[in-house]
Design a protein around this motif. Structure first.
Motif, PDB file in Angstrom:
ATOM      1  N   THR A  76      -9.966  -6.155  40.096  1.00  8.74           N
ATOM      2  CA  THR A  76     -10.791  -5.329  40.973  1.00  8.74           C
ATOM      3  C   THR A  76     -12.233  -5.803  40.882  1.00  8.74           C
ATOM      4  OG1 THR A  76     -11.344  -3.041  41.582  1.00  8.74           O
ATOM      5  CG2 THR A  76     -11.367  -3.571  39.231  1.00  8.74           C
ATOM      6  N   SER A 127     -16.334  -4.674  42.781  1.00  3.41           N
ATOM      7  CA  SER A 127     -17.148  -4.035  43.820  1.00  3.41           C
ATOM      8  C   SER A 127     -18.606  -4.386  43.610  1.00  3.41           C
ATOM      9  CB  SER A 127     -16.992  -2.511  43.770  1.00  3.41           C
ATOM     10  OG  SER A 127     -15.662  -2.117  44.006  1.00  3.41           O
ATOM     11  N   ASN A 175     -22.189  -3.490  42.929  1.00  2.00           N
ATOM     12  CA  ASN A 175     -22.659  -2.340  42.175  1.00  2.00           C
ATOM     13  C   ASN A 175     -24.110  -2.530  41.729  1.00  2.00           C
ATOM     14  OD1 ASN A 175     -22.575   0.129  40.851  1.00  2.00           O
ATOM     15  ND2 ASN A 175     -21.666  -0.717  38.987  1.00  2.00           N
ATOM     16  N   ILE A 230     -17.857   2.427  38.211  1.00  2.00           N
ATOM     17  CA  ILE A 230     -17.435   1.140  38.771  1.00  2.00           C
ATOM     18  C   ILE A 230     -17.367   0.072  37.685  1.00  2.00           C
ATOM     19  CG2 ILE A 230     -18.098  -0.735  40.328  1.00  2.00           C
ATOM     20  CD1 ILE A 230     -19.275   1.361  42.205  1.00  2.00           C
ATOM     21  N   THR A 238     -13.894  -1.767  36.395  1.00  2.00           N
ATOM     22  CA  THR A 238     -13.790  -3.222  36.434  1.00  2.00           C
ATOM     23  C   THR A 238     -13.410  -3.777  35.069  1.00  2.00           C
ATOM     24  OG1 THR A 238     -15.450  -3.329  38.193  1.00  2.00           O
ATOM     25  CG2 THR A 238     -15.029  -5.348  36.972  1.00  2.00           C
ATOM     26  N   SER A 271     -23.236  -7.418  41.023  1.00  8.09           N
ATOM     27  CA  SER A 271     -21.943  -6.997  40.455  1.00  8.09           C
ATOM     28  C   SER A 271     -21.789  -7.556  39.045  1.00  8.09           C
ATOM     29  CB  SER A 271     -20.790  -7.470  41.341  1.00  8.09           C
ATOM     30  OG  SER A 271     -20.904  -8.860  41.610  1.00  8.09           O
ATOM     31  N   MET A 296     -11.882  -7.493  48.269  1.00  8.54           N
ATOM     32  CA  MET A 296     -12.913  -7.841  47.296  1.00  8.54           C
ATOM     33  C   MET A 296     -13.954  -8.802  47.848  1.00  8.54           C
ATOM     34  SD  MET A 296     -11.294  -7.895  43.477  1.00  8.54           S
ATOM     35  CE  MET A 296      -9.886  -8.950  43.775  1.00  8.54           C
ATOM     36  N   GLN A 303     -16.802  -8.961  49.561  1.00  6.79           N
ATOM     37  CA  GLN A 303     -17.829  -8.043  50.032  1.00  6.79           C
ATOM     38  C   GLN A 303     -19.175  -8.752  50.122  1.00  6.79           C
ATOM     39  OE1 GLN A 303     -17.836  -4.585  47.475  1.00  6.79           O
ATOM     40  NE2 GLN A 303     -15.600  -4.537  47.395  1.00  6.79           N
TER      41      GLN A 303
END
Length: 240
Positions: A87, A89, A91, A98, A102, A144, A186, A188
């Motif tokens: 995973t 995201s 952040n 989050i 992760t 991230s 994923m 992004q």
């Protein structure tokens, strides 16, 4: 002749799903895992060879380990295990939930299953262990932090398992699958480039695994980006 068998952890969508289709199309019996059992059942209905389903969440390492063990026993001798569950995201605000999610998925979950896979092959005369890291693990990323750090962890852990296999003559091939941008949830952010489809990514991964490559860049051109990143001094990297 003994049937070829592969387990893909994290196969309900994206790269994992496409890998299951490619391996099955090429005659492998396929074990597929994921959190969403309905998607696994739907995928199993599309596969031309025998398939095995196991639904579990890698973050829950105790129950995931039990489910993985049951799947291994059910399938018999497995030739290859691919850990694709992960995973990530964006952040930039450092939302703790989050970062924790992760780390639990990409570090703790990965470690538990990678260790089980290694020991399984160690006890069964060898095999091929592969896992998906990321180009993001090669440089610091303020957007991230946990994602990049967790992918760097995967890469280094796989190197250590490969070293262990060589030194102990365990007969275990260890492959690091290193994608750039792939058109999945994923991927992004803005201004993405060289974005591969899951189908193209899976096709190149499959070929790389057949060739027993230690590092498989997806797509292949990302290898040159990786070389450039490794050549840059730290004071440049931290300003990217």
């Amino acid at each position: 002749m003994e049937k070829k068998k592969v387990i893909i952890i994290g196969a309900s969508s994206g790269i994992g799903k496409e890998l299951a289709i490619i391996f099955s199309t090429n005659g492998y019996e396929v074990g597929i895992t994921g959190r969403r059992k309905n998607l696994l059942e739907e995928l199993a209905g599309q596969l031309p060879t025998k398939s095995y389903i196991s639904s579990f969440d890698v973050r829950h390492t105790a129950s995931a380990s039990i489910a993985f063990s049951v799947l291994l026993n059910e399938m018999g001798k497995v030739n290859m295990i691919i850990i694709n569950a992960g995973t990530g995201s964006l952040n930039p605000t450092l939302d703790a939930s989050i970062e924790t999610d992760t780390a639990e998925t990409n570090v703790l979950g990965f470690t538990a299953l990678a260790d089980m896979a290694y020991k399984y092959f160690e006890n069964n005369g060898g095999g091929h262990l592969a896992a998906v890291s990321s180009i993001a693990g090669l440089f610091p990323n303020r957007f991230s932090p946990a994602y990049g750090a967790s992918k760097a962890y995967i890469t280094f852990y796989l190197k250590s398992l490969w070293n262990k296999s060589l030194k102990e003559k365990a007969g275990i091939i260890v492959s690091d699958i290193i994608p750039g941008f792939v058109r999945t949830q994923m991927a992004q952010g803005e201004n993405l480039f060289w974005v591969a489809t899951p189908q193209k990514a899976a096709a190149q991964i499959y070929q790389g695994l057949l060739n027993r490559k230690r590092k498989i860049y997806i797509t292949r051109r990302w290898r040159f980006v990786a070389l450039l990143i490794k050549a840059l001094p730290e004071f440049v990297l931290i300003r990217i």
